[in-house]
Design a protein around this motif. Sequence first.
Motif, mmCIF file in Angstrom:
data_model
loop_
_atom_site.group_PDB
_atom_site.id
_atom_site.type_symbol
_atom_site.label_atom_id
_atom_site.label_comp_id
_atom_site.label_asym_id
_atom_site.label_seq_id
_atom_site.Cartn_x
_atom_site.Cartn_y
_atom_site.Cartn_z
ATOM 1 N N ILE A 192 6.049 5.804 4.147
ATOM 2 C CA ILE A 192 7.281 6.013 4.909
ATOM 3 C C ILE A 192 6.927 6.531 6.299
ATOM 4 C CG2 ILE A 192 9.445 7.296 5.077
ATOM 5 C CD1 ILE A 192 9.359 7.509 1.979
ATOM 6 N N LYS A 193 7.500 5.888 7.286
ATOM 7 C CA LYS A 193 7.363 6.341 8.679
ATOM 8 C C LYS A 193 8.736 6.830 9.116
ATOM 9 C CE LYS A 193 6.323 4.741 13.322
ATOM 10 N NZ LYS A 193 5.969 3.580 14.149
ATOM 11 N N VAL A 194 8.847 8.084 9.447
ATOM 12 C CA VAL A 194 10.122 8.653 9.877
ATOM 13 C C VAL A 194 10.360 8.288 11.336
ATOM 14 C CG1 VAL A 194 11.445 10.768 10.212
ATOM 15 C CG2 VAL A 194 9.974 10.532 8.198
ATOM 16 N N VAL A 195 11.511 7.648 11.555
ATOM 17 C CA VAL A 195 11.897 7.243 12.915
ATOM 18 C C VAL A 195 13.287 7.785 13.191
ATOM 19 C CG1 VAL A 195 10.493 5.147 12.914
ATOM 20 C CG2 VAL A 195 12.836 5.041 12.099
ATOM 21 N N LYS A 236 17.275 -6.298 0.188
ATOM 22 C CA LYS A 236 16.399 -5.591 1.128
ATOM 23 C C LYS A 236 16.525 -4.078 0.941
ATOM 24 C CE LYS A 236 13.715 -5.114 4.720
ATOM 25 N NZ LYS A 236 12.293 -5.094 4.506
ATOM 26 N N ASN A 237 17.755 -3.571 0.728
ATOM 27 C CA ASN A 237 17.945 -2.135 0.483
ATOM 28 C C ASN A 237 17.150 -1.698 -0.737
ATOM 29 O OD1 ASN A 237 21.494 -2.357 1.223
ATOM 30 N ND2 ASN A 237 19.866 -1.790 2.621
ATOM 31 N N ILE A 238 17.288 -2.451 -1.830
ATOM 32 C CA ILE A 238 16.633 -2.084 -3.083
ATOM 33 C C ILE A 238 15.117 -2.199 -2.957
ATOM 34 C CG2 ILE A 238 16.405 -2.651 -5.536
ATOM 35 C CD1 ILE A 238 19.146 -1.381 -4.637
ATOM 36 N N GLU A 239 14.630 -3.265 -2.319
ATOM 37 C CA GLU A 239 13.180 -3.418 -2.132
ATOM 38 C C GLU A 239 12.615 -2.268 -1.308
ATOM 39 O OE1 GLU A 239 12.640 -7.306 -0.457
ATOM 40 O OE2 GLU A 239 13.396 -8.284 -2.276
ATOM 41 N N THR A 240 13.331 -1.860 -0.272
ATOM 42 C CA THR A 240 12.881 -0.746 0.566
ATOM 43 C C THR A 240 12.816 0.544 -0.243
ATOM 44 O OG1 THR A 240 13.792 -1.778 2.551
ATOM 45 C CG2 THR A 240 13.421 0.612 2.634
ATOM 46 N N ILE A 241 13.839 0.796 -1.055
ATOM 47 C CA ILE A 241 13.858 2.000 -1.885
ATOM 48 C C ILE A 241 12.704 1.985 -2.879
ATOM 49 C CG2 ILE A 241 15.119 3.211 -3.716
ATOM 50 C CD1 ILE A 241 17.692 2.385 -2.206
ATOM 51 N N LEU A 242 12.493 0.857 -3.544
ATOM 52 C CA LEU A 242 11.431 0.778 -4.544
ATOM 53 C C LEU A 242 10.060 0.969 -3.900
ATOM 54 C CD1 LEU A 242 12.748 -2.151 -6.757
ATOM 55 C CD2 LEU A 242 12.811 0.304 -7.258
ATOM 56 N N GLN A 243 9.838 0.340 -2.754
ATOM 57 C CA GLN A 243 8.556 0.491 -2.056
ATOM 58 C C GLN A 243 8.331 1.949 -1.662
ATOM 59 O OE1 GLN A 243 6.194 -2.005 -1.429
ATOM 60 N NE2 GLN A 243 4.936 -0.279 -0.868
ATOM 61 N N GLN A 302 14.969 10.600 9.343
ATOM 62 C CA GLN A 302 14.678 11.847 8.624
ATOM 63 C C GLN A 302 15.703 12.070 7.521
ATOM 64 O OE1 GLN A 302 11.877 13.947 9.268
ATOM 65 N NE2 GLN A 302 12.496 14.641 7.231
ATOM 66 N N THR A 303 16.966 11.755 7.797
ATOM 67 C CA THR A 303 18.032 11.917 6.797
ATOM 68 C C THR A 303 17.779 11.014 5.591
ATOM 69 O OG1 THR A 303 19.595 12.487 8.531
ATOM 70 C CG2 THR A 303 20.526 11.780 6.424
ATOM 71 N N GLN A 304 17.436 9.746 5.834
ATOM 72 C CA GLN A 304 17.147 8.809 4.746
ATOM 73 C C GLN A 304 15.944 9.285 3.934
ATOM 74 O OE1 GLN A 304 16.738 5.389 7.319
ATOM 75 N NE2 GLN A 304 18.567 4.432 6.425
ATOM 76 N N PRO A 329 3.401 -1.899 2.633
ATOM 77 C CA PRO A 329 3.867 -1.953 4.017
ATOM 78 C C PRO A 329 4.589 -0.669 4.425
ATOM 79 C CG PRO A 329 5.289 -3.261 2.616
ATOM 80 C CD PRO A 329 4.140 -2.800 1.762
ATOM 81 N N ILE A 330 4.604 -0.423 5.720
ATOM 82 C CA ILE A 330 5.297 0.733 6.262
ATOM 83 C C ILE A 330 6.806 0.541 6.067
ATOM 84 C CG2 ILE A 330 5.847 2.003 8.392
ATOM 85 C CD1 ILE A 330 2.999 2.462 7.378
ATOM 86 N N VAL A 331 7.466 1.574 5.577
ATOM 87 C CA VAL A 331 8.915 1.585 5.407
ATOM 88 C C VAL A 331 9.466 2.579 6.416
ATOM 89 C CG1 VAL A 331 10.794 2.187 3.836
ATOM 90 C CG2 VAL A 331 8.766 1.015 2.948
ATOM 91 N N GLU A 332 10.282 2.091 7.344
ATOM 92 C CA GLU A 332 10.855 2.975 8.358
ATOM 93 C C GLU A 332 12.170 3.549 7.867
ATOM 94 O OE1 GLU A 332 11.070 1.012 12.140
ATOM 95 O OE2 GLU A 332 8.891 1.118 12.411
#
Length: 124
Positions: free
Chosen positions: A120-123, A105-112, A54-56, A48-51
């Motif tokens: 990764i979609k930069v928003v 959710k933070n950890i799942e997002t980082i792992l994905q 740019q800093t993140q 899945p797309i992870v938003e």
Amino acid sequence: MSLTFEEAAERLRVAIPENFVSPTMHDIAVMAETQDRVIYELRNTYAPIVEMTQTQYDELLGFKHKFGSSHLAVAIHQGNNGTWSFLDELSGRIFEHGIGEATDKNIETILQAWLNPECIKVVE
């Protein structure tokens, strides 16, 4: 609903007419639509797309290039010994939280994002 690879293969198989010697435009349109839907569902299930801002994004890729996946594995295996870990630190830098405050959710997002940075979609 999560689509398995077996289900995806079956959907694609069913979309191909049995008499494929001279497919009609309708046959081709049905196959193309089915392929698009299957690819979309597989992507949403497995990549899945992870938003991220740019800093993140920069923070994540900076850590990834500096430390590599072996450090991430060490962070996961530190367990619940009461100390903060590399993964918690990375989560804090990305999501701006304190030590020990990373959510699932933070950890799942980082792992994905770590495994599939192309998702990764930069928003802003």
